[in-house]
Design a protein around this motif. Structure first.
Motif, PDB file in Angstrom:
ATOM      1  N   ALA A 105       3.505  -1.431   4.208  1.00  0.00           N
ATOM      2  CA  ALA A 105       3.038  -0.047   4.213  1.00  0.00           C
ATOM      3  C   ALA A 105       4.197   0.856   3.834  1.00  0.00           C
ATOM      4  O   ALA A 105       5.249   0.825   4.484  1.00  0.00           O
ATOM      5  CB  ALA A 105       2.505   0.318   5.595  1.00  0.00           C
TER       6      ALA A 105
ATOM      7  N   VAL B 218       0.852  -1.190   0.000  1.00  0.00           N
ATOM      8  CA  VAL B 218       0.000   0.000   0.000  1.00  0.00           C
ATOM      9  C   VAL B 218       0.885   1.235   0.000  1.00  0.00           C
ATOM     10  O   VAL B 218       1.661   1.450   0.942  1.00  0.00           O
ATOM     11  CB  VAL B 218      -0.941   0.034   1.223  1.00  0.00           C
ATOM     12  CG1 VAL B 218      -1.820   1.287   1.185  1.00  0.00           C
ATOM     13  CG2 VAL B 218      -1.799  -1.227   1.288  1.00  0.00           C
TER      14      VAL B 218
ATOM     15  N   GLY C 136      -4.654   5.626   2.624  1.00  0.00           N
ATOM     16  CA  GLY C 136      -3.599   4.619   2.636  1.00  0.00           C
ATOM     17  C   GLY C 136      -3.486   3.922   3.976  1.00  0.00           C
ATOM     18  O   GLY C 136      -3.401   2.684   4.043  1.00  0.00           O
TER      19      GLY C 136
ATOM     20  N   ALA D 147      -4.404   0.021   4.799  1.00  0.00           N
ATOM     21  CA  ALA D 147      -3.429  -0.887   5.398  1.00  0.00           C
ATOM     22  C   ALA D 147      -4.025  -1.601   6.606  1.00  0.00           C
ATOM     23  O   ALA D 147      -3.882  -2.824   6.756  1.00  0.00           O
ATOM     24  CB  ALA D 147      -2.175  -0.113   5.801  1.00  0.00           C
TER      25      ALA D 147
ATOM     26  N   ALA E 252       0.831   5.237   2.632  1.00  0.00           N
ATOM     27  CA  ALA E 252       0.182   4.607   3.789  1.00  0.00           C
ATOM     28  C   ALA E 252       0.372   5.366   5.095  1.00  0.00           C
ATOM     29  O   ALA E 252      -0.072   4.892   6.136  1.00  0.00           O
ATOM     30  CB  ALA E 252       0.711   3.176   3.955  1.00  0.00           C
TER      31      ALA E 252
END
Length: 253
Positions: free
Chosen positions: A33, A9, A17, A21, A12
Motif C-alpha cells: 500500500a 496499490v 485505494g 487494498a 492507498a
C-alpha cells in the motif's frame, strides 16, 4: 513476501485505494500500500493484518521520480498486480478562469503519476509471467462537463495512455484494464476538490439515495484482477443506479 502474489496499490491512504487494498488482501494478495501519508498507511496495514491479511506500507509520491523508483525497489519482483489509483480533482472552475496550477497538478498526478509508476513496475509485472495493470479512471475520461475541464482533460489523457499501453504490450504477459467509475462517495475526493469546503462537497451527493462507495469499486478491482489471465476486461464503466449518465442523476427531496 514472495510466498503470496504481490499487489501494489497507489493512493492507498483513503477512498478507493484503501478499500482496494483491504479487498485484495482478503483475496490472498500481499498488498504493498503506497501513498504520501505514512500515518494513514500504517493504520491501513494494521487493519489488514488484524483481519488476517498481509500488507506492507511504502510511503511514496507518484509525482516524484526518485520516490517512485524507491517504491519499485521496495516492491521487488515479481509483482502480479498494479492498481494505479492515485489521482484527484482540484477545483471546479470553467476553462475561462481555471487556475493553470490546478490543471498542472491534475495532469501530473493522474497522467504522469500513472506513467511513472507503470514504467517503474513493468519489469516486475513481466517477471510474474501473468501481470495485470488496473487503471482507476473516471467517466470523465469520455464525457466532458461544465467546470470539469482540467479533470476531464487529465482523465482523457490517462485513458489514452491506457489504450496505447495495451497495444504496445500485445504479445507480452501483462493485461491492461481500465475501470471508469461515475459518482462515488468517498471520504475525501470532493472535499479535496473543493479545498476543504464540506458544504460544497456534500452538495455533490445531496438527494442521491445510494451513490457508489469505495468498496463497490474495490469489488470491481477484485473481479477484473481475479479473472483467468487470458480474460482482459478492457474497460469497465460503473455508475450508481441513480446516475444514468454524467448529467442525468436522479435526486430525491
Amino acid at each position: 513476501m514472495t510466498e503470496y502474489p504481490i499487489a501494489v496499490v497507489t493512493g492507498a491512504s483513503s477512498g478507493i485505494g484503501a478499500a482496494s487494498a483491504r479487498r485484495l488482501a482478503a483475496d490472498g494478495f500481499h498488498v504493498i500500500a503506497t501513498a504520501r501519508r505514512a500515518d494513514r498507511l500504517s493504520a491501513l496495514v494494521a487493519q489488514i493484518e488484524a483481519a488476517g491479511g498481509r500488507a506492507t506500507a511504502v510511503t511514496a509520491d507518484v509525482t516524484d521520480d526518485a520516490s517512485v523508483r524507491a517504491l519499485a525497489e521496495s516492491a521487488g519482483a515479481p509483482v502480479t498486480l498494479l492498481v494505479n489509483n492515485a489521482g484527484g480533482a482540484f477545483g471546479l472552475d470553467p476553462v475561462e478562469s481555471g487556475a493553470v496550477a490546478d490543471w498542472q497538478r491534475m495532469y501530473d498526478v493522474n497522467v504522469l503519476g500513472t506513467l511513472r509508476v507503470t514504467q517503474a513496475l513493468l519489469p516486475a509485472l513481466e517477471a510474474s509471467g501473468a501481470g495485470t495493470i488496473v487503471m482507476i479512471g473516471s467517466t470523465a475520461a469520455f464525457t466532458p462537463y461544465e467546470g470539469g475541464g482540467g479533470y476531464v482533460a487529465a482523465k482523457h489523457g490517462q485513458t489514452a495512455l491506457t489504450g496505447t499501453l495495451r497495444l504496445e504490450l500485445s504479445g507480452r504477459p501483462i493485461r491492461v484494464v481500465e475501470i471508469d467509475p461515475g459518482m462515488v462517495k468517498t471520504d475525501e475526493f470532493s472535499l479535496i476538490r473543493f479545498d476543504g469546503d464540506a458544504e460544497r462537497a456534500e452538495a455533490v451527493y445531496r438527494g442521491v439515495a445510494e451513490p457508489l462507495l469505495a468498496e463497490d469499486i474495490a469489488d470491481c478491482v477484485s473481479w477484473v484482477a481475479t479473472r483467468p489471465h487470458h480474460v482482459n476486461v478492457d474497460r469497465l464503466v460503473v455508475r450508481p443506479l441513480a446516475q444514468a449518465a454524467q448529467h442525468k442523476v436522479h435526486r430525491t427531496g
